[in-house]
Design a protein around this motif. Structure first.
Motif, PDB file in Angstrom:
ATOM      1  N   PHE A 116      -1.897   6.450   2.173  1.00  0.00           N
ATOM      2  CA  PHE A 116      -2.199   7.548   1.249  1.00  0.00           C
ATOM      3  C   PHE A 116      -1.155   7.641   0.137  1.00  0.00           C
ATOM      4  N   ALA A 117       0.107   7.348   0.464  1.00  0.00           N
ATOM      5  CA  ALA A 117       1.156   7.378  -0.555  1.00  0.00           C
ATOM      6  C   ALA A 117       0.928   6.288  -1.601  1.00  0.00           C
ATOM      7  N   ILE A 118       0.532   5.103  -1.141  1.00  0.00           N
ATOM      8  CA  ILE A 118       0.277   3.991  -2.061  1.00  0.00           C
ATOM      9  C   ILE A 118      -0.934   4.288  -2.950  1.00  0.00           C
ATOM     10  N   ILE A 119      -1.979   4.847  -2.336  1.00  0.00           N
ATOM     11  CA  ILE A 119      -3.167   5.206  -3.128  1.00  0.00           C
ATOM     12  C   ILE A 119      -2.817   6.245  -4.181  1.00  0.00           C
ATOM     13  N   LEU A 120      -1.997   7.227  -3.795  1.00  0.00           N
ATOM     14  CA  LEU A 120      -1.570   8.253  -4.746  1.00  0.00           C
ATOM     15  C   LEU A 120      -0.801   7.625  -5.907  1.00  0.00           C
ATOM     16  N   LEU A 121       0.075   6.669  -5.593  1.00  0.00           N
ATOM     17  CA  LEU A 121       0.836   5.982  -6.641  1.00  0.00           C
ATOM     18  C   LEU A 121      -0.089   5.184  -7.564  1.00  0.00           C
ATOM     19  N   CYS A 122      -1.035   4.455  -6.963  1.00  0.00           N
ATOM     20  CA  CYS A 122      -1.951   3.627  -7.752  1.00  0.00           C
ATOM     21  C   CYS A 122      -2.818   4.475  -8.675  1.00  0.00           C
ATOM     22  N   VAL A 123      -3.408   5.537  -8.114  1.00  0.00           N
ATOM     23  CA  VAL A 123      -4.281   6.407  -8.908  1.00  0.00           C
ATOM     24  C   VAL A 123      -3.481   7.102 -10.007  1.00  0.00           C
TER      25      VAL A 123
END
Length: 535
Positions: free
Chosen positions: A346-353
């Motif tokens: 979820f942290a990586i997705i938040l960073l990507c988005v």
């Protein structure tokens, strides 16, 4: 309110137009649609009848039918006579006039009628999507129920819990996964073919249409490159061969060559998604070029696509039960105990988005010399509607208003570009697919090589275009992705739950990208009012 079945024969006249329009409005209201959708579809039917009256003349016989098929409302209108496309194909259809290509895209998501000419009859069909409960409600309820049932089952003796899991829960879960895999490949194949064909006549599309489509497709792969750059520092990279031997280059080169299948059957038998995508693109482009020369094939592919989309809609209508079973399965098999890494995902997705949203905002702000804060305020309604509904169709009207009234884009370009974006703008789905696949590969010990990343970027971008326009539609794509990228099928249990949650995020990024890309295209074509944009 129950939808009543009606069949009425009429002859075209001004009175008949009023009567049929009123019947259509009444039927749409019975179908529990949003008020805005009722008004738009009612007006579309009235315009169709007036066009037919003007061209075919008074006294032409027609038929009105309405009712429900398998729980879904339909309204059909047909009139006899020569072909008269009410959406403009036969009279200089142009993408900037909202011609038939635009109507086809809108019809695919239930926003306008679809037109067909069959056996000497002009026909339009409406299958409107009724107002649904916010998916957040059934999502939360299903997760809570699954966790609660799982906690209760864990209090049972091991023998009983094990029997319940192996005899009931696991077979139910495996049946759903099997149904998903069986439906996913034909869905992807037909969806890509019909999506390419729906673009419209290549001669009609012109330079403007190609720019808009190129922008949306380019956005998908630009987003994936940003995601790859953001994600890779968080995962361990495994080389597939030494730099001297050129192992990575050889693997990528072989993968590219292998995209071309040796025959038409083996890709479907072996489940090779890249080869199936290659065939779909080839067939779609051929249909796009031949167009009117192959009406029977076009009709067959369109009807087959409607069938598979309806089947997928039935499957996704079971999502509350599927989520419940998936959560229960994960808890009974103790798979959740080792899922602390989800925080990392979820942290990586938040960073990507976040990275992609910032780049979108800054690109418009710098090129069009508009305040980033002002631009965010203009785009925020589209983002919030998509984030809370996970529906591109629900965001359609908001994006139309944002592009024309808030960003000052010429209405003719908006009438073409926004419907096209609703169908083809999928950077959010591509980003989520890539992040989840990378996480699952790392968790299940699949070597993450450069060639694997190349395959993931290529496949995620193409499959993002095949996501069916229904809540949770991305679930089917995960079965194809995992098969192509060597991720074990048991990872689908986690992916099912993740997709339902992340669908809200992916849709919001998809829909924000539409006005952003429209601004860039409008700026190049000098079709934007700078005063409105900065106002």
């Amino acid at each position: 309110m129950a939808v009543s079945a009606k069949t009425l024969t009429f002859r075209l006249s001004k009175d008949a137009v009023g009567q049929i329009s009123s019947l259509t409005a009444e039927a749409l209201k019975e179908g529990d649609l949003e008020v805005y959708d009722v008004e738009r579809l009612h007006l579309a039917v009235e315009q169709v009848l007036l066009k037919w009256l003007a061209v075919l003349g008074e006294g032409t016989e027609g038929t009105y039918r309405s009712g429900k098929r398998l729980g879904r409302q339909y309204i059909n209108l047909s009139v006899s006579g020569p072909r008269v496309n009410p959406f403009g194909e036969d009279s200089g259809d142009c993408v900037l006039n909202g011609g038939n290509s635009v109507q086809t895209l809108l019809a695919n998501i239930g926003l306008t009628p679809s037109y067909h000419y069959v056996n000497g009859e002009n026909q339009i069909a409406l299958m409107p999507k009724r107002k649904k409960i916010n998916p957040l409600i059934y999502l939360i309820f299903s997760i809570v129920a699954g966790v609660f049932a799982g906690l209760l089952c864990r209090e049972l003796p091991y023998e009983i819990r094990h029997t319940f899991s192996t005899v009931i829960v696991t077979p139910l879960f495996d049946t759903f996964i099997g149904l998903l895999i069986a439906t996913a490949l034909p869905m992807m194949f037909l969806s890509l073919i019909w999506g390419i064909y729906s673009i419209g006549d290549t001669a009609t599309l012109g330079n403007i249409g190609k720019r808009v489509i190129g922008r949306y497709l380019g956005r998908i792969y630009f987003t994936l490159i940003i995601c790859a750059l953001v994600c890779l520092p968080f995962f361990e990279y495994a080389a597939s061969g030494s730099a001297v031997s050129g192992g990575e280059f050889t693997a990528i080169f072989s993968m590219i060559l292998n995209i071309v299948p040796s025959n038409l059957i083996s890709p479907f038998v072996e489940g090779n998604s890249l080869q199936i995508i290659f065939l779909a693109v080839a067939f779609g482009l051929a249909m796009l070029i031949l167009n009117k020369k192959i009406p029977v094939i076009v009709q067959f592919v369109g009807q087959a696509n409607n069938i598979i989309q309806l089947i997928m809609e039935w499957i996704t209508s079971l999502l509350p039960i599927i989520i419940f079973i998936s959560i229960l399965q994960l808890m009974l098999t103790d798979m959740l105990s080792d899922m602390s890494g989800l925080v990392k995902l979820f942290a990586i997705i938040l960073l990507c988005v976040s990275a992609n949203l910032v780049l979108m905002i800054m690109s418009v702000s710098i090129r069009r010399k508009i305040s980033p804060i002002l631009l965010v305020k203009k785009l925020l309604p589209s983002f919030l509607v998509a984030l809370t509904t996970a529906s591109s169709a629900a965001t359609f009207s908001t994006n139309m208003e944002c592009c024309e009234k808030k960003l000052g884009i010429h209405h003719k370009l908006v009438n073409f570009g926004v419907p096209l974006g609703t169908a083809f703008s999928r950077p959010g789905h591509a980003a989520i697919f890539f992040c989840v696949c990378l996480f699952m590969a790392d968790r299940y010990g699949v070597p993450i090589t450069f060639s694997w990343i190349f395959a993931a970027v290529l496949t995620c971008g193409l499959l993002a275009l095949a996501v069916p326009p229904v809540p949770g539609g991305g679930i089917a794509c995960y079965s194809i992705l995992f098969l192509q990228l060597g991720i074990p099928v048991e990872a689908l249990g986690i992916a099912v739950v993740l997709e339902i949650v992340l669908d809200f995020v992916s849709t919001s990024l998809n829909m924000v990208a539409v006005p952003v890309d429209m601004v860039h295209v409008a700026g190049r074509l000098d079709m934007v009012d700078e005063n409105v944009m900065r106002g």
